[in-house]
Design an enzyme around this catalytic site. Structure first.
Site, mmCIF file in Angstrom:
data_model
loop_
_atom_site.group_PDB
_atom_site.id
_atom_site.type_symbol
_atom_site.label_atom_id
_atom_site.label_comp_id
_atom_site.label_asym_id
_atom_site.label_seq_id
_atom_site.Cartn_x
_atom_site.Cartn_y
_atom_site.Cartn_z
ATOM 1 N N TYR A 140 30.188 -1.596 56.723
ATOM 2 C CA TYR A 140 29.613 -2.865 56.249
ATOM 3 C C TYR A 140 29.795 -3.956 57.305
ATOM 4 C CZ TYR A 140 29.013 -7.172 53.540
ATOM 5 O OH TYR A 140 28.617 -8.417 53.100
ATOM 6 N N ARG A 147 23.072 -7.690 61.637
ATOM 7 C CA ARG A 147 22.260 -8.653 60.883
ATOM 8 C C ARG A 147 22.443 -10.060 61.442
ATOM 9 N NH1 ARG A 147 23.104 -9.441 54.400
ATOM 10 N NH2 ARG A 147 25.281 -9.477 55.088
ATOM 11 N N TYR A 199 32.881 -17.050 55.575
ATOM 12 C CA TYR A 199 34.070 -16.220 55.343
ATOM 13 C C TYR A 199 34.939 -16.196 56.599
ATOM 14 C CZ TYR A 199 32.510 -13.767 51.001
ATOM 15 O OH TYR A 199 32.121 -13.436 49.720
ATOM 16 N N ARG A 212 24.448 -17.783 47.772
ATOM 17 C CA ARG A 212 24.885 -17.239 46.473
ATOM 18 C C ARG A 212 23.743 -17.128 45.481
ATOM 19 N NH1 ARG A 212 29.422 -14.539 47.619
ATOM 20 N NH2 ARG A 212 30.898 -15.845 48.750
ATOM 21 N N GLU A 319 29.476 -5.081 40.951
ATOM 22 C CA GLU A 319 28.721 -6.215 41.509
ATOM 23 C C GLU A 319 27.488 -6.410 40.638
ATOM 24 O OE1 GLU A 319 28.312 -6.666 45.826
ATOM 25 O OE2 GLU A 319 26.163 -6.921 45.526
HETATM 26 C C1 3EB Z 1 30.503 -10.985 48.286
HETATM 27 O O1 3EB Z 1 30.408 -11.923 47.499
HETATM 28 C C2 3EB Z 1 30.186 -9.635 47.723
HETATM 29 O O2 3EB Z 1 26.210 -8.861 52.627
HETATM 30 O O3 3EB Z 1 24.250 -9.469 51.870
HETATM 31 C C3 3EB Z 1 27.158 -9.874 47.841
HETATM 32 C C4 3EB Z 1 25.830 -10.248 48.116
HETATM 33 C C5 3EB Z 1 27.915 -9.282 48.839
HETATM 34 C C6 3EB Z 1 25.270 -10.030 49.380
HETATM 35 C C7 3EB Z 1 25.463 -9.230 51.710
HETATM 36 C C8 3EB Z 1 27.347 -9.059 50.096
HETATM 37 C C9 3EB Z 1 26.039 -9.435 50.369
HETATM 38 O O4 3EB Z 1 30.880 -11.110 49.459
HETATM 39 C C10 3EB Z 1 29.307 -8.833 48.593
#
Ligand code: 3EB
Length: 328
Positions: A140, A147, A199, A212, A319
């Site tokens: 990942y 990306r 992050y 989000r 999820e």
């Molecule tokens: C998170 O909140 C959970 O890498 O495109 C959620 C939605 C998550 C999209 C992405 C990853 C992605 O980090 C994982």
């Protein structure tokens, strides 16, 4: 701009009005004239082995191919699918998945520029063996590097990223579907969570690029996309090992996103009961517990598709993503 919806129970629209589809589950065929994202991951409930969800338009759709991307567009809204076998991208560095992700997103962004649908609304990413570690890095995280690089190369600011999800499948190609349009969305962040594009480095050298949630509207129709949402508060996973608590925390996060969306729009407020959900569960055995918890939180009439998939952090068990359509 006229509209699109995804509804698995409605009668099939005429081929000339289908932008594209996603096919979840095993079996089913995709020899249709429109692009189909095949998600080779088991459905957990219902009689069907496979479920096809369509995006369609009230206007005539043109189907095309651009490098490895197949797409359908009505001139305002574009749905595309790309699936790349990462073996094609193996090189001396050994980061085939990273290269495939960068290539997929470069093709995607080039197509959007060529078609004049610059605004990426929603992306669905399906990554084989997402939690496996190769060359010292979780796959990942490799995907995120590729990306992120494509976003940078195309001058796409990560803080105006699309709504998205990223799930793990057992095997097969890197498979991505996306919706894009002439009009921009309003990106929505969750005040309970650090934005994913911010992050800290402990989750990998390059951050994920998604918002989000995203709100798209054309005056008399609107659509809300809730990205893949998990049991994360701040930037940390909470309730590791407890699938019921993770499910509750995830719905708490989605409820906050609905509040944020309702601040940003007029008209009927969005509610948990009015969303269409897709729920990804890591362990099939957790399905009854997740299903019961959601029925309590959302209501017995909830519209939900349950799928087995791996989640992008090894400690996440569930999820949830959702969308809602509204006439304004
Ligand atoms: C998170 O909140 C959970 O890498 O495109 C959620 C939605 C998550 C999209 C992405 C990853 C992605 O980090 C994982």
């Amino acid at each position: 701009m006229q509209f699109y919806s995804s509804d698995s129970t409605a009668p099939l629209p005429a081929a000339t009005h289908v932008l594209g589809a996603s096919l979840l589950g095993q079996g089913g065929s995709s020899t249709q004239p429109w692009p189909v994202l095949q998600v080779l991951t088991p459905l957990l409930a219902g009689p069907a082995q496979a479920l096809q969800e369509y995006w369609h338009s009230s206007q005539t759709v043109r189907h095309g191919q651009f490098h490895d991307v197949r797409f359908g567009s009505d001139g305002h809204l574009l749905y595309g699918v790309i699936s790349l076998d990462e073996a094609r991208f193996a090189d001396n560095s050994g980061c085939a998945l990273q290269n495939a992700a960068e290539q997929a997103y470069r093709q995607l962004f080039s197509l959007l520029e060529a078609e004049g649908c610059r605004h990426l609304w929603r992306v669905w990413n399906y990554i084989p063996r997402i939690n496996a570690v190769e060359h010292g890095m979780e796959r990942y995280r490799q995907f995120n590097i590729g990306r992120h690089q494509a976003f940078a190369d195309f001058d796409r600011p990560v803080d105006s990223s699309p709504a998205a999800c990223a799930l793990g499948v057992a095997d097969g190609p890197l498979a991505i579907a996306f919706l894009a349009a002439r009009q921009a969305t309003q990106a929505i962040e969750n005040p309970r969570q650090v934005s994913a594009f911010a992050y800290p480095q402990q989750y990998g050298p390059r951050s994920p690029t998604f918002s989000r949630a995203a709100l798209a509207s054309n005056g008399d129709h609107s659509i809300l996309f809730i990205s893949g949402t998990a049991s994360i508060v701040g930037h940390r996973t909470v309730h590791p090992g407890d699938v019921i608590a993770q499910t509750r925390e995830t719905i708490a996060n989605i409820a906050v996103l609905l509040e944020q969306a309702n601040h940003q729009q007029q008209g009927q407020p969005y509610t948990l009961a009015a969303l269409d959900y897709r729920v990804y569960i890591r362990h099939t055995a957790d399905y009854p517990a997740v299903q019961q918890t959601l029925a309590q939180l959302i209501g017995p009439a909830m519209r939900v598709v349950f799928v087995q998939a791996d989640i992008c952090r090894a400690d996440l068990l569930v999820e949830i993503e959702a969308q809602a359509f509204a006439a304004r």
